[in-house]
Design a protein around this motif. Structure first.
Motif, PDB file in Angstrom:
ATOM      1  N   VAL A 186       4.931  -2.417  -8.737  1.00  0.00           N
ATOM      2  CA  VAL A 186       5.056  -3.205  -7.497  1.00  0.00           C
ATOM      3  C   VAL A 186       5.126  -4.712  -7.789  1.00  0.00           C
ATOM      4  CG1 VAL A 186       3.916  -1.458  -6.103  1.00  0.00           C
ATOM      5  CG2 VAL A 186       2.535  -3.255  -7.140  1.00  0.00           C
ATOM      6  N   TYR A 187       5.204  -5.091  -9.077  1.00  0.00           N
ATOM      7  CA  TYR A 187       5.373  -6.491  -9.506  1.00  0.00           C
ATOM      8  C   TYR A 187       4.243  -7.397  -9.027  1.00  0.00           C
ATOM      9  CZ  TYR A 187      10.088  -4.687 -10.258  1.00  0.00           C
ATOM     10  OH  TYR A 187      11.160  -3.926 -10.667  1.00  0.00           O
ATOM     11  N   LEU A 188       3.008  -6.919  -9.182  1.00  0.00           N
ATOM     12  CA  LEU A 188       1.847  -7.712  -8.787  1.00  0.00           C
ATOM     13  C   LEU A 188       0.830  -7.753  -9.923  1.00  0.00           C
ATOM     14  CD1 LEU A 188       1.200  -6.568  -5.101  1.00  0.00           C
ATOM     15  CD2 LEU A 188       2.133  -8.753  -5.842  1.00  0.00           C
ATOM     16  N   ASN A 189       0.042  -8.793  -9.928  1.00  0.00           N
ATOM     17  CA  ASN A 189      -1.060  -8.897 -10.881  1.00  0.00           C
ATOM     18  C   ASN A 189      -2.072  -7.775 -10.607  1.00  0.00           C
ATOM     19  OD1 ASN A 189      -4.008  -9.930 -11.225  1.00  0.00           O
ATOM     20  ND2 ASN A 189      -2.808 -11.186 -12.627  1.00  0.00           N
ATOM     21  N   PRO A 190      -2.552  -7.057 -11.636  1.00  0.00           N
ATOM     22  CA  PRO A 190      -3.476  -5.938 -11.404  1.00  0.00           C
ATOM     23  C   PRO A 190      -4.731  -6.333 -10.630  1.00  0.00           C
ATOM     24  CG  PRO A 190      -2.677  -5.900 -13.668  1.00  0.00           C
ATOM     25  CD  PRO A 190      -2.189  -7.178 -13.061  1.00  0.00           C
ATOM     26  N   SER A 191      -5.295  -7.499 -10.956  1.00  0.00           N
ATOM     27  CA  SER A 191      -6.509  -7.938 -10.262  1.00  0.00           C
ATOM     28  C   SER A 191      -6.230  -8.180  -8.780  1.00  0.00           C
ATOM     29  CB  SER A 191      -7.050  -9.210 -10.916  1.00  0.00           C
ATOM     30  OG  SER A 191      -8.209  -9.646 -10.257  1.00  0.00           O
ATOM     31  N   TYR A 192      -5.103  -8.854  -8.487  1.00  0.00           N
ATOM     32  CA  TYR A 192      -4.736  -9.126  -7.092  1.00  0.00           C
ATOM     33  C   TYR A 192      -4.452  -7.820  -6.358  1.00  0.00           C
ATOM     34  CZ  TYR A 192      -1.893 -10.508  -3.105  1.00  0.00           C
ATOM     35  OH  TYR A 192      -1.379 -10.660  -1.839  1.00  0.00           O
ATOM     36  N   LEU A 193      -3.701  -6.910  -7.010  1.00  0.00           N
ATOM     37  CA  LEU A 193      -3.377  -5.635  -6.376  1.00  0.00           C
ATOM     38  C   LEU A 193      -4.639  -4.850  -6.057  1.00  0.00           C
ATOM     39  CD1 LEU A 193      -1.421  -3.410  -5.489  1.00  0.00           C
ATOM     40  CD2 LEU A 193      -1.343  -2.633  -7.874  1.00  0.00           C
ATOM     41  N   SER A 194      -5.589  -4.836  -6.974  1.00  0.00           N
ATOM     42  CA  SER A 194      -6.843  -4.120  -6.759  1.00  0.00           C
ATOM     43  C   SER A 194      -7.566  -4.641  -5.523  1.00  0.00           C
ATOM     44  CB  SER A 194      -7.722  -4.254  -7.999  1.00  0.00           C
ATOM     45  OG  SER A 194      -8.932  -3.568  -7.835  1.00  0.00           O
TER      46      SER A 194
ATOM     47  N   SER B 242      -1.831   4.585 -13.372  1.00  0.00           N
ATOM     48  CA  SER B 242      -3.067   3.831 -13.611  1.00  0.00           C
ATOM     49  C   SER B 242      -2.896   2.485 -12.906  1.00  0.00           C
ATOM     50  CB  SER B 242      -3.293   3.612 -15.106  1.00  0.00           C
ATOM     51  OG  SER B 242      -2.287   2.775 -15.644  1.00  0.00           O
ATOM     52  N   LEU B 243      -3.949   1.717 -12.852  1.00  0.00           N
ATOM     53  CA  LEU B 243      -3.849   0.421 -12.181  1.00  0.00           C
ATOM     54  C   LEU B 243      -2.758  -0.430 -12.818  1.00  0.00           C
ATOM     55  CD1 LEU B 243      -4.817  -1.761 -10.232  1.00  0.00           C
ATOM     56  CD2 LEU B 243      -6.590  -2.381 -11.887  1.00  0.00           C
ATOM     57  N   SER B 244      -2.684  -0.441 -14.151  1.00  0.00           N
ATOM     58  CA  SER B 244      -1.703  -1.301 -14.816  1.00  0.00           C
ATOM     59  C   SER B 244      -0.271  -0.820 -14.578  1.00  0.00           C
ATOM     60  CB  SER B 244      -1.985  -1.372 -16.320  1.00  0.00           C
ATOM     61  OG  SER B 244      -1.963  -0.087 -16.902  1.00  0.00           O
ATOM     62  N   THR B 245      -0.021   0.508 -14.609  1.00  0.00           N
ATOM     63  CA  THR B 245       1.346   0.999 -14.383  1.00  0.00           C
ATOM     64  C   THR B 245       1.768   0.809 -12.928  1.00  0.00           C
ATOM     65  OG1 THR B 245       0.559   3.267 -13.961  1.00  0.00           O
ATOM     66  CG2 THR B 245       1.156   2.710 -16.223  1.00  0.00           C
TER      67      THR B 245
ATOM     68  N   ILE C 289       0.840  -1.206   0.000  1.00  0.00           N
ATOM     69  CA  ILE C 289       0.000   0.000   0.000  1.00  0.00           C
ATOM     70  C   ILE C 289       0.867   1.244   0.000  1.00  0.00           C
ATOM     71  CG2 ILE C 289      -1.774   1.288   1.248  1.00  0.00           C
ATOM     72  CD1 ILE C 289      -2.624  -1.469  -0.037  1.00  0.00           C
ATOM     73  N   GLN C 290       1.934   1.221   0.808  1.00  0.00           N
ATOM     74  CA  GLN C 290       2.836   2.378   0.871  1.00  0.00           C
ATOM     75  C   GLN C 290       3.501   2.621  -0.479  1.00  0.00           C
ATOM     76  OE1 GLN C 290       5.733   2.141   4.002  1.00  0.00           O
ATOM     77  NE2 GLN C 290       6.790   4.006   3.392  1.00  0.00           N
ATOM     78  N   LYS C 291       3.951   1.537  -1.138  1.00  0.00           N
ATOM     79  CA  LYS C 291       4.585   1.684  -2.452  1.00  0.00           C
ATOM     80  C   LYS C 291       3.602   2.222  -3.492  1.00  0.00           C
ATOM     81  CE  LYS C 291       8.061  -1.968  -1.946  1.00  0.00           C
ATOM     82  NZ  LYS C 291       8.511  -3.291  -2.430  1.00  0.00           N
ATOM     83  N   VAL C 292       2.360   1.742  -3.439  1.00  0.00           N
ATOM     84  CA  VAL C 292       1.317   2.210  -4.363  1.00  0.00           C
ATOM     85  C   VAL C 292       1.113   3.712  -4.203  1.00  0.00           C
ATOM     86  CG1 VAL C 292      -1.168   2.146  -4.836  1.00  0.00           C
ATOM     87  CG2 VAL C 292       0.109   0.020  -4.599  1.00  0.00           C
ATOM     88  N   GLN C 293       0.967   4.152  -2.974  1.00  0.00           N
ATOM     89  CA  GLN C 293       0.676   5.559  -2.716  1.00  0.00           C
ATOM     90  C   GLN C 293       1.859   6.458  -3.048  1.00  0.00           C
ATOM     91  OE1 GLN C 293      -0.753   5.407   1.348  1.00  0.00           O
ATOM     92  NE2 GLN C 293      -2.812   4.775   0.709  1.00  0.00           N
ATOM     93  N   GLU C 294       3.084   5.981  -2.785  1.00  0.00           N
ATOM     94  CA  GLU C 294       4.272   6.766  -3.133  1.00  0.00           C
ATOM     95  C   GLU C 294       4.394   6.914  -4.647  1.00  0.00           C
ATOM     96  OE1 GLU C 294       7.454   4.664  -1.330  1.00  0.00           O
ATOM     97  OE2 GLU C 294       7.127   5.494   0.688  1.00  0.00           O
ATOM     98  N   TYR C 295       4.161   5.818  -5.372  1.00  0.00           N
ATOM     99  CA  TYR C 295       4.257   5.877  -6.827  1.00  0.00           C
ATOM    100  C   TYR C 295       3.171   6.786  -7.404  1.00  0.00           C
ATOM    101  CZ  TYR C 295       4.354   4.420 -11.721  1.00  0.00           C
ATOM    102  OH  TYR C 295       4.428   4.416 -13.086  1.00  0.00           O
ATOM    103  N   ALA C 296       1.947   6.637  -6.908  1.00  0.00           N
ATOM    104  CA  ALA C 296       0.839   7.444  -7.429  1.00  0.00           C
ATOM    105  C   ALA C 296       1.104   8.927  -7.207  1.00  0.00           C
ATOM    106  CB  ALA C 296      -0.462   7.030  -6.752  1.00  0.00           C
ATOM    107  N   SER C 297       1.623   9.298  -6.054  1.00  0.00           N
ATOM    108  CA  SER C 297       1.882  10.711  -5.750  1.00  0.00           C
ATOM    109  C   SER C 297       2.935  11.305  -6.666  1.00  0.00           C
ATOM    110  CB  SER C 297       2.336  10.847  -4.291  1.00  0.00           C
ATOM    111  OG  SER C 297       1.307  10.449  -3.416  1.00  0.00           O
ATOM    112  N   SER C 298       3.943  10.519  -6.999  1.00  0.00           N
ATOM    113  CA  SER C 298       5.042  11.057  -7.811  1.00  0.00           C
ATOM    114  C   SER C 298       4.841  10.868  -9.312  1.00  0.00           C
ATOM    115  CB  SER C 298       6.367  10.408  -7.386  1.00  0.00           C
ATOM    116  OG  SER C 298       6.288   9.002  -7.477  1.00  0.00           O
TER     117      SER C 298
ATOM    118  N   LEU D  41      -6.940   7.190  -7.028  1.00  0.00           N
ATOM    119  CA  LEU D  41      -6.262   8.039  -8.005  1.00  0.00           C
ATOM    120  C   LEU D  41      -7.099   9.267  -8.345  1.00  0.00           C
ATOM    121  CD1 LEU D  41      -4.758   5.406 -10.477  1.00  0.00           C
ATOM    122  CD2 LEU D  41      -3.488   6.923  -8.941  1.00  0.00           C
ATOM    123  N   SER D  42      -8.398   9.035  -8.546  1.00  0.00           N
ATOM    124  CA  SER D  42      -9.286  10.147  -8.874  1.00  0.00           C
ATOM    125  C   SER D  42      -9.312  11.179  -7.744  1.00  0.00           C
ATOM    126  CB  SER D  42     -10.689   9.619  -9.155  1.00  0.00           C
ATOM    127  OG  SER D  42     -11.566  10.667  -9.453  1.00  0.00           O
ATOM    128  N   ARG D  43      -9.423  10.676  -6.505  1.00  0.00           N
ATOM    129  CA  ARG D  43      -9.448  11.595  -5.347  1.00  0.00           C
ATOM    130  C   ARG D  43      -8.129  12.346  -5.227  1.00  0.00           C
ATOM    131  NH1 ARG D  43      -7.743  10.824  -0.250  1.00  0.00           N
ATOM    132  NH2 ARG D  43      -7.546   8.563  -0.464  1.00  0.00           N
TER     133      ARG D  43
END
Length: 534
Positions: free
Chosen positions: A459-467, A451-454, A436-445, A482-484
């Motif tokens: 983070v080297y995870l399947n998009p469905s699993y990550l979601s 996007s979900l795929s990028t 979660i921390q890696k997701v949020q850091e990447y999204a912010s920068s 992301l929208s928020r």
């Protein structure tokens, strides 16, 4: 809920279609986005997609090439093509590629929703046909010997079913057997001439032997047979007429005939061992275990041997604990993190230990070493150290078991398994928190391109699993997050900078300024300019 993939080389159009239409209302649970045919195929290799909406004209892999590639690998996926060109050749090729629909741009929302609903209806009809009773029956008939063999193999390993389930399975397989029937079990070992042939020849010999057995036995008995993991042919012999007892002398006579005809026509010898009369299916696993032991001890390396197990011999022999070795095995449950099932398994093991071998120190040792083996396998498979998990209890392990009662062993096992469960659960929580921390850091920068795929790629995870993980941990979907985040950053920039509105839109990932203004107003109730002015 179905999963939808939208493919177009115009990111703003993809974003618009993905976020602005009421997909959930027609049964779409997740919407994935791709900017090219190559990216779409990458997503489909990682995520189960049900429906694809794709533009026809894209650089690289065109929409038509894409759906042809999808047809080759995922024939069940429904494809809808969008085109700005009213070209008959495109439509003709789309029909050849079995596209579900072909729509001209600009497509109305209702028209697109209807096309997706039609694709869903087509999917439902197809899967209903695949799973229909007629299809299942036809498949079952084609594979009946294999299915029967698998069921008997499961029974030999101690698998149990409720009585109602039993009757359904037996009727489905056409065995004509009822629970609590009398039965006798026979083990057959192929010898001498049969040994050393290649696998295909060995299978032919086995087939020939079982055919001879059927010919000899089936006038008076029913046969159910398979080849076990040790190479024995296992035969269940049941009465021809339901509810009658077995004629054991007649079975012994037919066994001698079987040996004779195998030697006469197949030029090889077989040794046979038969059990006393038992009850089906209750006694299958225990009868099999006793026969295996007796075959090894009383026939051993002898050839062309015949042996019938007596009741007195069976009752005097020790046996292993069936619950330790019948599936599901304890180490499989621990490895998979099925903690409740592991607790039930241990409960069954200790119940059997107390009921049958409460005074046997040997069986307490057998149980102890089996549990330690399962724990060490699972702990090391999870890249952990037993000493870290067990703490002071590890010293007991090094010094050897000092358990004199079942209760002592059960208490120690409960404590160790509980510590292991706590450690693994904590690691899983820490691992998800790190993601979660890696997701949020990447999204912010990378807000302009995230996007979900990028993010999943980062983070080297399947998009469905990550979601699923992100929503489980935060209660919010990644797209919503992301929208928020984009709206919050845009609002901050409108308050604190002099950047133009189209520049702010691009910086938060919206290539189309009009779309950014629309989304901003939906969130804040005013346009970006009105927000800045206020």
């Amino acid at each position: 809920m179905y999963q939808l993939l939208i493919v177009d080389d115009q990111p703003d159009l993809v974003e618009d279609l993905a976020t602005m239409l009421p997909w959930e209302s027609i049964g779409i649970g997740s919407v994935f986005q791709a900017g090219s045919g190559a990216e779409a195929l990458g997503i489909m290799k990682e995520t189960p997609i049900d429906i694809v909406i794709s533009d026809i004209r894209m650089p690289g892999i065109s929409g038509l090439d894409l759906i042809e590639a999808i047809r080759a690998q995922w024939s069940h996926v429904r494809c809808i093509l969008l085109s700005g060109y009213n070209d008959f050749e495109y439509a003709q090729r789309a029909l050849k590629s079995q596209a579900s629909d072909y729509l001209l741009k600009p497509v109305e929302d209702e028209e697109l929703l209807n096309a997706v609903q039609s694709a869903i209806a087509s999917l439902q009809k197809r899967w209903m046909e695949v799973s229909s009773h007629q299809s299942a029956v036809a498949t079952l008939k084609d594979n009946l010997p294999i299915v029967r063999s698998h069921l008997l193999g499961a029974l030999l390993k101690g698998q149990r079913y409720a009585e109602a389930d039993w009757q359904k399975k037996l009727d489905m397989l056409g065995l004509g057997i009822r629970p609590i029937s009398s039965m006798c079990m026979m083990l057959l070992r192929m010898e001498d001439y049969f040994v050393g042939h290649k696998e295909s020849d060995s299978s032919l010999f086995q087939y020939a032997i079982t055919n001879i057995a059927e010919e000899i036995f089936t006038d008076d008995f029913k046969l159910w047979h398979m080849k076990d993991d040790y190479g024995y042919c296992v035969f269940l012999i049941l009465p021809k007429v339901e509810g009658t007892d077995l004629n054991l002398p007649a079975i012994e006579q037919k066994m001698t005939h079987l040996q004779h005809y195998v030697k006469l026509y197949l030029k090889g010898t077989v040794s046979l061992a038969a059990s006393r009369e038992a009850k089906f299916p209750r006694d299958i696993a225990s009868t099999y275990e006793n026969l295996l032991g007796s075959f090894r001890q009383r026939i051993g390396g002898e050839r062309d041997f015949f042996y019938t197990l007596g009741e007195d011999q069976e009752s005097l022999e020790a046996s292993s604990l069936s619950q330790l070795y019948q599936p599901p095995l304890l180490h499989h449950l621990l490895e998979a993190g099925q903690w409740n099932a592991a607790e039930e398994k241990l409960g069954a093991i200790f119940a059997e230990l107390g009921l049958k071998w409460g005074d046997s120190h040997e069986h307490i040792l057998e149980t102890y070493y089996s549990i330690v083996s399962s724990l060490s396998y699972s702990i090391h498979k999870n890249k952990l150290w037993m000493a870290d998990i067990m703490g002071a209890d590890f010293n007991q392990l090094l010094n050897g078991p000092h358990f004199h009662t079942i209760r002592q062993l059960e208490s120690w096992t409960t404590e160790v398994v509980g510590a292991y469960r706590l450690n693994v659960s904590g690691r899983a929580q820490d691992s998800r928190s790190g993601v979660i921390q890696k997701v949020q850091e990447y999204a912010s920068s990378h807000l302009d391109s995230a996007s979900l795929s990028t993010i999943a790629e980062h983070v080297y995870l399947n998009p469905s699993y990550l979601s699923k993980v992100y929503k489980l941990e935060t209660g919010e979907g990644i797209s919503d997050y992301l929208s928020r985040l984009k709206m919050e950053k845009a609002a901050h920039m409108l308050r604190s900078s002099q950047e133009k509105i189209y520049e702010i839109a691009a910086m938060v990932g919206y290539q189309k300024t009009s779309y950014f203004i629309k989304v901003f107003k939906e969130n804040y109730g005013v346009t970006p300019q009105e927000f800045r002015d206020s």
